[in-house]
Scaffold this motif. Structure first.
Motif, PDB file in Angstrom:
ATOM      1  N   ILE A  11       0.807  -1.227   0.000  1.00 27.40           N
ATOM      2  CA  ILE A  11       0.000   0.000   0.000  1.00 27.40           C
ATOM      3  C   ILE A  11       0.839   1.276   0.000  1.00 27.40           C
ATOM      4  O   ILE A  11       0.298   2.352  -0.261  1.00 27.40           O
ATOM      5  N   CYS A  12       2.136   1.191   0.282  1.00 24.34           N
ATOM      6  CA  CYS A  12       2.966   2.405   0.309  1.00 24.34           C
ATOM      7  C   CYS A  12       4.115   2.344  -0.695  1.00 24.34           C
ATOM      8  O   CYS A  12       4.067   3.000  -1.727  1.00 24.34           O
ATOM      9  N   HIS A  43      -4.034  -6.019   3.429  1.00 26.21           N
ATOM     10  CA  HIS A  43      -4.673  -4.969   2.614  1.00 26.21           C
ATOM     11  C   HIS A  43      -5.151  -5.464   1.248  1.00 26.21           C
ATOM     12  O   HIS A  43      -5.467  -4.641   0.384  1.00 26.21           O
ATOM     13  N   ASP A  49      -2.184   3.428   0.041  1.00 22.34           N
ATOM     14  CA  ASP A  49      -2.351   4.427   1.094  1.00 22.34           C
ATOM     15  C   ASP A  49      -2.614   5.790   0.443  1.00 22.34           C
ATOM     16  O   ASP A  49      -1.983   6.145  -0.554  1.00 22.34           O
ATOM     17  N   LYS A  50      -3.531   6.538   1.027  1.00 23.66           N
ATOM     18  CA  LYS A  50      -3.902   7.839   0.445  1.00 23.66           C
ATOM     19  C   LYS A  50      -2.712   8.787   0.338  1.00 23.66           C
ATOM     20  O   LYS A  50      -2.648   9.627  -0.561  1.00 23.66           O
ATOM     21  N   TYR A 119       4.871   4.371   6.274  1.00 22.66           N
ATOM     22  CA  TYR A 119       3.518   4.200   6.805  1.00 22.66           C
ATOM     23  C   TYR A 119       3.284   4.955   8.121  1.00 22.66           C
ATOM     24  O   TYR A 119       2.237   5.567   8.301  1.00 22.66           O
ATOM     25  N   GLU A 122       4.234  10.360   8.085  1.00 24.82           N
ATOM     26  CA  GLU A 122       3.750  10.990   6.857  1.00 24.82           C
ATOM     27  C   GLU A 122       4.782  11.891   6.198  1.00 24.82           C
ATOM     28  O   GLU A 122       4.713  12.149   5.000  1.00 24.82           O
TER      29      GLU A 122
END
Length: 145
Positions: A11-12, A43, A49-50, A119, A122
């Motif tokens: 996700i990252c 996930h 990830d946004k 993660y 930020e």
């Protein structure tokens, strides 16, 4: 050529590497397939990830349509090169290898270091993006030879 980028949750880091490499490959007009996966299954089916989506978008790279998947042993048959983001990912992927041929496909994404997982911080997404972008450009030059 088929390339797989691997991190922990997909996700990252690996979605960034997937998106950046795909973007650069398309710009170069190369007929390469790029994908990504995680060594963990938390996930599966989710978007990146946004914060990864946002930093990629800032540089004109769209990763929003990607969906997390978990690395499986049959991926050794599907991909020519498997790049992992850190030592744990390397161990997890190598543990699924069934042959020396499988093992030969696996390399650290960065030859001398690991890609830090942003993660939990930020403020690390921008430096991680830059690190991955630089390495993707180098990989294209290396793999074209």
């Amino acid at each position: 050529m088929k390339i797989l980028m691997v991190c922990l949750g997909n996700i990252c880091r690996s979605p960034l590497a997937h998106g950046i490499m795909k973007h650069l490959v398309e710009q170069e007009g190369l007929d390469w397939q790029i994908d990504s996966a995680g060594t963990g299954d938390w996930h599966v089916g989710q978007q990146p990830d946004k914060r990864s989506i946002a930093v990629a978008k800032k540089y004109g790279v769209d990763i929003a349509t990607q969906r997390a998947q978990c690395f499986r042993s049959d991926f050794f048959e599907r991909y020519d090169h498997i790049f992992v983001m850190d030592d744990n990912n390397f161990r997890d992927v190598m543990a699924l290898a069934k042959s020396e041929e499988d093992k030969a496909k696996v390399r650290m994404f960065l030859s001398q270091d690991t890609v830090p997982d942003p993660y939990f911080d930020e403020h690390q997404f921008e430096p991680v993006y830059q690190m991955i972008d630089k390495r993707c450009r180098e990989l294209i030059r290396e793999l074209r030879k």
